[in-house]
Write a protein that holds these residues in place. Structure first.
Motif, PDB file in Angstrom:
ATOM      1  N   GLY A 183       0.036 -14.792   3.635  1.00 13.58           N
ATOM      2  CA  GLY A 183       0.609 -16.117   3.484  1.00 13.58           C
ATOM      3  C   GLY A 183       1.920 -16.226   4.218  1.00 13.58           C
ATOM      4  O   GLY A 183       2.336 -15.301   4.944  1.00 13.58           O
ATOM      5  N   PRO A 184       2.613 -17.341   4.073  1.00  9.28           N
ATOM      6  CA  PRO A 184       3.933 -17.491   4.692  1.00  9.28           C
ATOM      7  C   PRO A 184       4.877 -16.393   4.199  1.00  9.28           C
ATOM      8  O   PRO A 184       4.913 -16.104   2.998  1.00  9.28           O
ATOM      9  N   LEU A 185       5.621 -15.809   5.111  1.00 12.02           N
ATOM     10  CA  LEU A 185       6.487 -14.689   4.743  1.00 12.02           C
ATOM     11  C   LEU A 185       7.530 -15.093   3.712  1.00 12.02           C
ATOM     12  O   LEU A 185       7.876 -14.303   2.829  1.00 12.02           O
ATOM     13  N   THR A 186       8.027 -16.318   3.793  1.00  8.24           N
ATOM     14  CA  THR A 186       9.051 -16.772   2.840  1.00  8.24           C
ATOM     15  C   THR A 186       8.537 -16.701   1.407  1.00  8.24           C
ATOM     16  O   THR A 186       9.286 -16.364   0.484  1.00  8.24           O
ATOM     17  N   ASP A 187       7.259 -17.006   1.205  1.00  8.93           N
ATOM     18  CA  ASP A 187       6.684 -17.018  -0.143  1.00  8.93           C
ATOM     19  C   ASP A 187       6.080 -15.682  -0.543  1.00  8.93           C
ATOM     20  O   ASP A 187       6.083 -15.316  -1.725  1.00  8.93           O
ATOM     21  N   THR A 188       5.538 -14.966   0.444  1.00  7.95           N
ATOM     22  CA  THR A 188       4.727 -13.783   0.157  1.00  7.95           C
ATOM     23  C   THR A 188       5.543 -12.497   0.100  1.00  7.95           C
ATOM     24  O   THR A 188       5.143 -11.541  -0.584  1.00  7.95           O
ATOM     25  N   ALA A 189       6.681 -12.458   0.794  1.00  9.04           N
ATOM     26  CA  ALA A 189       7.464 -11.220   0.852  1.00  9.04           C
ATOM     27  C   ALA A 189       7.844 -10.689  -0.526  1.00  9.04           C
ATOM     28  O   ALA A 189       7.653  -9.486  -0.802  1.00  9.04           O
ATOM     29  N   PRO A 190       8.375 -11.524  -1.449  1.00 12.57           N
ATOM     30  CA  PRO A 190       8.730 -10.979  -2.766  1.00 12.57           C
ATOM     31  C   PRO A 190       7.529 -10.408  -3.518  1.00 12.57           C
ATOM     32  O   PRO A 190       7.645  -9.380  -4.198  1.00 12.57           O
ATOM     33  N   ALA A 191       6.366 -11.057  -3.372  1.00 15.47           N
ATOM     34  CA  ALA A 191       5.166 -10.566  -4.055  1.00 15.47           C
ATOM     35  C   ALA A 191       4.732  -9.224  -3.490  1.00 15.47           C
ATOM     36  O   ALA A 191       4.307  -8.331  -4.239  1.00 15.47           O
ATOM     37  N   ILE A 192       4.839  -9.050  -2.169  1.00 14.08           N
ATOM     38  CA  ILE A 192       4.466  -7.776  -1.545  1.00 14.08           C
ATOM     39  C   ILE A 192       5.404  -6.666  -2.006  1.00 14.08           C
ATOM     40  O   ILE A 192       4.961  -5.564  -2.336  1.00 14.08           O
ATOM     41  N   VAL A 193       6.696  -6.941  -2.017  1.00 17.39           N
ATOM     42  CA  VAL A 193       7.675  -5.927  -2.436  1.00 17.39           C
ATOM     43  C   VAL A 193       7.378  -5.467  -3.861  1.00 17.39           C
ATOM     44  O   VAL A 193       7.375  -4.263  -4.159  1.00 17.39           O
ATOM     45  N   ALA A 194       7.107  -6.419  -4.756  1.00 17.55           N
ATOM     46  CA  ALA A 194       6.828  -6.063  -6.152  1.00 17.55           C
ATOM     47  C   ALA A 194       5.510  -5.310  -6.279  1.00 17.55           C
ATOM     48  O   ALA A 194       5.425  -4.307  -7.011  1.00 17.55           O
ATOM     49  N   ARG A 195       4.466  -5.784  -5.574  1.00 16.17           N
ATOM     50  CA  ARG A 195       3.159  -5.129  -5.664  1.00 16.17           C
ATOM     51  C   ARG A 195       3.224  -3.718  -5.079  1.00 16.17           C
ATOM     52  O   ARG A 195       2.630  -2.785  -5.623  1.00 16.17           O
ATOM     53  N   ARG A 196       3.928  -3.573  -3.966  1.00 16.41           N
ATOM     54  CA  ARG A 196       4.039  -2.267  -3.320  1.00 16.41           C
ATOM     55  C   ARG A 196       4.704  -1.263  -4.257  1.00 16.41           C
ATOM     56  O   ARG A 196       4.278  -0.109  -4.369  1.00 16.41           O
ATOM     57  N   LYS A 197       5.763  -1.689  -4.928  1.00 20.67           N
ATOM     58  CA  LYS A 197       6.465  -0.807  -5.860  1.00 20.67           C
ATOM     59  C   LYS A 197       5.547  -0.385  -6.997  1.00 20.67           C
ATOM     60  O   LYS A 197       5.502   0.799  -7.375  1.00 20.67           O
ATOM     61  N   ALA A 198       4.794  -1.332  -7.546  1.00 26.31           N
ATOM     62  CA  ALA A 198       3.905  -1.026  -8.657  1.00 26.31           C
ATOM     63  C   ALA A 198       2.788  -0.073  -8.232  1.00 26.31           C
ATOM     64  O   ALA A 198       2.431   0.857  -8.972  1.00 26.31           O
ATOM     65  N   LEU A 199       2.237  -0.280  -7.039  1.00 25.21           N
ATOM     66  CA  LEU A 199       1.160   0.575  -6.553  1.00 25.21           C
ATOM     67  C   LEU A 199       1.658   1.997  -6.299  1.00 25.21           C
ATOM     68  O   LEU A 199       0.969   2.970  -6.612  1.00 25.21           O
ATOM     69  N   ARG A 200       2.846   2.100  -5.740  1.00 26.27           N
ATOM     70  CA  ARG A 200       3.403   3.437  -5.484  1.00 26.27           C
ATOM     71  C   ARG A 200       3.639   4.188  -6.788  1.00 26.27           C
ATOM     72  O   ARG A 200       3.370   5.391  -6.886  1.00 26.27           O
ATOM     73  N   GLU A 201       4.130   3.488  -7.770  1.00 18.75           N
ATOM     74  CA  GLU A 201       4.359   4.128  -9.072  1.00 18.75           C
ATOM     75  C   GLU A 201       3.038   4.537  -9.719  1.00 18.75           C
ATOM     76  O   GLU A 201       2.946   5.591 -10.367  1.00 18.75           O
ATOM     77  N   ALA A 202       2.002   3.731  -9.519  1.00 18.10           N
ATOM     78  CA  ALA A 202       0.712   4.014 -10.147  1.00 18.10           C
ATOM     79  C   ALA A 202       0.002   5.191  -9.496  1.00 18.10           C
ATOM     80  O   ALA A 202      -0.638   6.004 -10.184  1.00 18.10           O
ATOM     81  N   HIS A 203       0.105   5.302  -8.165  1.00 16.70           N
ATOM     82  CA  HIS A 203      -0.664   6.315  -7.442  1.00 16.70           C
ATOM     83  C   HIS A 203       0.177   7.514  -6.988  1.00 16.70           C
ATOM     84  O   HIS A 203      -0.392   8.535  -6.594  1.00 16.70           O
ATOM     85  N   GLY A 204       1.502   7.371  -6.984  1.00 15.60           N
ATOM     86  CA  GLY A 204       2.363   8.463  -6.525  1.00 15.60           C
ATOM     87  C   GLY A 204       2.565   8.466  -5.024  1.00 15.60           C
ATOM     88  O   GLY A 204       3.384   9.222  -4.508  1.00 15.60           O
ATOM     89  N   TRP A 205       1.856   7.635  -4.288  1.00 15.66           N
ATOM     90  CA  TRP A 205       1.965   7.531  -2.838  1.00 15.66           C
ATOM     91  C   TRP A 205       1.413   6.166  -2.432  1.00 15.66           C
ATOM     92  O   TRP A 205       0.700   5.516  -3.205  1.00 15.66           O
ATOM     93  N   ILE A 206       1.751   5.747  -1.245  1.00 11.58           N
ATOM     94  CA  ILE A 206       1.213   4.491  -0.730  1.00 11.58           C
ATOM     95  C   ILE A 206       1.156   4.560   0.786  1.00 11.58           C
ATOM     96  O   ILE A 206       2.031   5.143   1.433  1.00 11.58           O
ATOM     97  N   MET A 207       0.088   4.005   1.334  1.00  8.98           N
ATOM     98  CA  MET A 207      -0.027   3.786   2.767  1.00  8.98           C
ATOM     99  C   MET A 207      -0.316   2.304   2.948  1.00  8.98           C
ATOM    100  O   MET A 207      -1.335   1.804   2.449  1.00  8.98           O
ATOM    101  N   ASP A 208       0.577   1.607   3.623  1.00 10.28           N
ATOM    102  CA  ASP A 208       0.367   0.185   3.842  1.00 10.28           C
ATOM    103  C   ASP A 208       0.679  -0.187   5.277  1.00 10.28           C
ATOM    104  O   ASP A 208       1.274   0.590   6.037  1.00 10.28           O
ATOM    105  N   ILE A 209       0.262  -1.359   5.665  1.00  8.58           N
ATOM    106  CA  ILE A 209       0.379  -1.836   7.035  1.00  8.58           C
ATOM    107  C   ILE A 209       0.352  -3.354   6.988  1.00  8.58           C
ATOM    108  O   ILE A 209      -0.202  -3.937   6.040  1.00  8.58           O
ATOM    109  N   TYR A 210       0.951  -4.001   7.979  1.00  4.80           N
ATOM    110  CA  TYR A 210       0.903  -5.459   7.987  1.00  4.80           C
ATOM    111  C   TYR A 210       1.006  -6.012   9.400  1.00  4.80           C
ATOM    112  O   TYR A 210       1.439  -5.332  10.335  1.00  4.80           O
ATOM    113  N   ILE A 211       0.559  -7.244   9.523  1.00  5.33           N
ATOM    114  CA  ILE A 211       0.657  -8.004  10.769  1.00  5.33           C
ATOM    115  C   ILE A 211       1.539  -9.208  10.506  1.00  5.33           C
ATOM    116  O   ILE A 211       1.427  -9.866   9.454  1.00  5.33           O
ATOM    117  N   LEU A 212       2.423  -9.491  11.450  1.00  6.90           N
ATOM    118  CA  LEU A 212       3.286 -10.672  11.390  1.00  6.90           C
ATOM    119  C   LEU A 212       2.973 -11.588  12.575  1.00  6.90           C
ATOM    120  O   LEU A 212       2.813 -11.113  13.693  1.00  6.90           O
TER     121      LEU A 212
END
Length: 252
Positions: free
Chosen positions: A216-245
């Motif tokens: 989605g638009p970065l202005t709206d989606t960035a906070p959701a990604i930051v929060a989701r990324r943190k939660a996923l890393r805590e849940a799995h102990g590691w994270i591999m992510d990638i994005y297109i802008l």
């Protein structure tokens, strides 16, 4: 050692293995599996599971080794990585030498593909004597991301740039294209660019059962990604992510 197979295994999904990769694994005398500590134990387990699923050659041996850590005391980033690669090459050589013969064909399972933002080839070049290297290409996280979002990598008749989070954070939007793919970003560097008029397609664990995507638009989606990324890393102990802008061309 006479031959080293660097085998791209995709993004963690056993279905990503090519027939060429399966044949190479079964042709190997020795398969090396790196361990990256308790927090990333799942990464080694995925490699073990792939071997268990596709290996039919009972003579193939599997040897695990612990990866050395980068020395945070070295201030220069490039030198820190160079020293780390030297240390990894030494560990490879030790693991190979300790394995029972025959060890004419050695295989390493490489996340994604050995050619795209991966240091396996650079590490292999440090081995002495230098082995014959065969690269088996694999599906990259970039392909997994575009497939997950069902989008093309490039816009119509337009170029794109593949870069890293460090480059985006330190140097800003790279010149020459309005669409960029960002890899190896442990710090959500999209927070350091002007968000207006920018769309993001983000994914974590792309191609794996725990895949998570947002867009989605970065202005709206960035906070959701930051929060989701943190939660996923805590849940799995590691994270591999990638994005297109993608930014609007008028912002060029």
């Amino acid at each position: 050692m006479t031959e080293l197979f660097l085998i791209g295994i995709g993004t963690g999904n056993p279905d990503h293995l090519t027939l060429q990769a399966i044949k190479a694994l079964n042709a190997a005398d020795l398969i090396l599996i790196p361990r990256k500590g308790d927090e990333k134990a799942e990464l080694a387990q995925i490699r073990r599971s792939i071997c268990a699923d596709v290996l039919t050659n009972t003579a193939t041996r599997i040897v695990e080794f612990d990866l050395p850590q980068r020395d945070p005391a070295t201030p220069d980033y490039v030198q820190r990585v160079e020293d780390w690669h030297d240390a990894i090459a030494a560990v490879w050589a030790k693991a190979i030498a300790a394995a029972p013969a025959p060890k004419g064909r050695v295989a390493l399972l490489v996340w994604g593909d050995p050619s795209l933002y991966d240091s396996t080839l650079r590490i292999a070049s440090r081995l002495r004597p230098q082995p014959n290297i065969t690269v088996v290409p694999g599906i990259t996280s970039l392909q997994g991301l575009t497939a997950a979002h069902a989008i093309p990598l490039n816009d119509l008749a337009a170029p794109f740039t593949v870069t890293t989070g460090r480059q985006l954070r330190d140097k800003g939007w790279p010149p020459g294209s309005d669409r960029i793919a960002v890899m190896l970003d442990g710090e959500t560097s999209f927070q350091h660019i002007a968000a207006a008029g920018v769309t993001i397609w983000w994914g974590a664990y792309v191609g794996m059962p725990q895949q998570c995507i947002l867009s989605g638009p970065l202005t709206d989606t960035a906070p959701a990604i930051v929060a989701r990324r943190k939660a996923l890393r805590e849940a799995h102990g590691w994270i591999m992510d990638i994005y297109i802008l993608q930014r609007e061309p008028r912002l060029s």
